[in-house]
Design a protein around this motif. Sequence first.
Motif, PDB file in Angstrom:
ATOM      1  N   GLN A 135       0.835  -1.190   0.000  1.00 28.31           N
ATOM      2  CA  GLN A 135       0.000   0.000   0.000  1.00 28.31           C
ATOM      3  C   GLN A 135       0.882   1.257   0.000  1.00 28.31           C
ATOM      4  OE1 GLN A 135      -2.220   0.969   3.659  1.00 28.31           O
ATOM      5  NE2 GLN A 135      -4.086   0.826   2.438  1.00 28.31           N
ATOM      6  N   SER A 136       1.915   1.271   0.834  1.00 26.10           N
ATOM      7  CA  SER A 136       2.840   2.413   0.883  1.00 26.10           C
ATOM      8  C   SER A 136       3.580   2.570  -0.435  1.00 26.10           C
ATOM      9  CB  SER A 136       3.843   2.234   2.027  1.00 26.10           C
ATOM     10  OG  SER A 136       3.186   2.196   3.279  1.00 26.10           O
ATOM     11  N   TYR A 137       3.962   1.451  -1.040  1.00 28.28           N
ATOM     12  CA  TYR A 137       4.663   1.493  -2.323  1.00 28.28           C
ATOM     13  C   TYR A 137       3.778   2.124  -3.399  1.00 28.28           C
ATOM     14  CZ  TYR A 137       6.761  -0.068  -6.691  1.00 28.28           C
ATOM     15  OH  TYR A 137       7.294  -0.093  -7.953  1.00 28.28           O
ATOM     16  N   ILE A 138       2.507   1.744  -3.430  1.00 24.41           N
ATOM     17  CA  ILE A 138       1.572   2.297  -4.422  1.00 24.41           C
ATOM     18  C   ILE A 138       1.483   3.811  -4.261  1.00 24.41           C
ATOM     19  CG2 ILE A 138      -0.857   2.398  -5.116  1.00 24.41           C
ATOM     20  CD1 ILE A 138      -1.036  -0.593  -4.327  1.00 24.41           C
ATOM     21  N   ASP A 139       1.301   4.266  -3.012  1.00 29.15           N
ATOM     22  CA  ASP A 139       1.121   5.707  -2.763  1.00 29.15           C
ATOM     23  C   ASP A 139       2.387   6.501  -3.056  1.00 29.15           C
ATOM     24  OD1 ASP A 139      -1.506   5.275  -1.939  1.00 29.15           O
ATOM     25  OD2 ASP A 139      -0.889   4.863   0.119  1.00 29.15           O
ATOM     26  N   ALA A 140       3.555   5.874  -2.899  1.00 27.51           N
ATOM     27  CA  ALA A 140       4.821   6.589  -3.115  1.00 27.51           C
ATOM     28  C   ALA A 140       5.283   6.535  -4.561  1.00 27.51           C
ATOM     29  CB  ALA A 140       5.903   6.010  -2.213  1.00 27.51           C
ATOM     30  N   ASN A 141       4.691   5.654  -5.375  1.00 31.49           N
ATOM     31  CA  ASN A 141       5.177   5.452  -6.746  1.00 31.49           C
ATOM     32  C   ASN A 141       4.009   5.408  -7.736  1.00 31.49           C
ATOM     33  OD1 ASN A 141       8.242   4.696  -6.295  1.00 31.49           O
ATOM     34  ND2 ASN A 141       7.063   3.568  -4.755  1.00 31.49           N
TER      35      ASN A 141
END
Length: 319
Positions: free
Chosen positions: A218-224
């Motif tokens: 989830q964090s990866y999606i929001d950051a990239n």
Amino acid sequence: MQRRVLVVVFPGFQLLDMAGPADVFGTAALVTSGGYRVEVAAVGGGAVPAGNGVTVMAAPLGEVEGPVDTLLVAGGWSVQEQIAEGELVAEVARLAGSARRVASVCNGAFVLAEAGLLDRRRATTHWLVADALAARYGHVEVDPDPLYIEDGHVWTSAGVLSGVDLALALLARDHGHALARDVARGLVVYLHRPGGQSQFSTPMRAMTPRSEPIRELQSYIDANPAADLSVAALAARAGMSERHFSRVFTEQTGLSPGRYVERSRADAARRLLEVTGHPLATVARESGLGTPGTLYRVFRRHWRISPGDHRRRFQSKES
């Protein structure tokens, strides 16, 4: 010139509604060699307990004489009791008459509305009580989404920590964005949260995943947002089959992978529109939406507004 900031509290107030803005202006006072003086007042004065049990000392509100530069009313779950008693509202109305600007944090907006200060104005408050504010005060145009709203000399903000965003915006209006940025850095907070930014980011809309791999994804999606976020790519990153990944992600976040990715990219595009002057084609590319046409369709679907209209309405003056 020293600017007088009066923060109005009451028994049961939200401590961060007072402390956040007070620290912004207090830090600015140090940087500007006394450019602000923060005072706290309450009906009756003396020791005033916050909702979390912490007690602050306040001056008697009835003895405060104007003019006040910034009159700011904190919120708290006991605000309806304070409104019913009447004295708080009357004193706020009295001081507002000589204040350069009036503001509220969270449901402190109810006090301003009861005093007639929000009549025929656009205002916001904590999303939990926005419907109640609109129902009780028909002459107020309530928008539950923004972090804060400026309408004339009256400012209102959403819940709790959005009071810091509000105070930084007031500081930027007084002394420019460079000083507001320096104060934000000193307080280790994120400055670029324009008033038009939603109270709800995509992670806040979704449930918190139980498993660490899904939280990390989830964090990866929001950051990239511009990365390959197809179900196949995300499933491979999570080490799952596509079918199993889709089921687990939806179960733990409440959103399908595709819907979560679209919302996250829409949030990224909105931030770019608010804080940059990038052309729409660049915004679409950097947010992962690809083309201006897709950007337009996503904005219309989520917010019923075009990207251009959103930028004109909410773009940060600093950008």
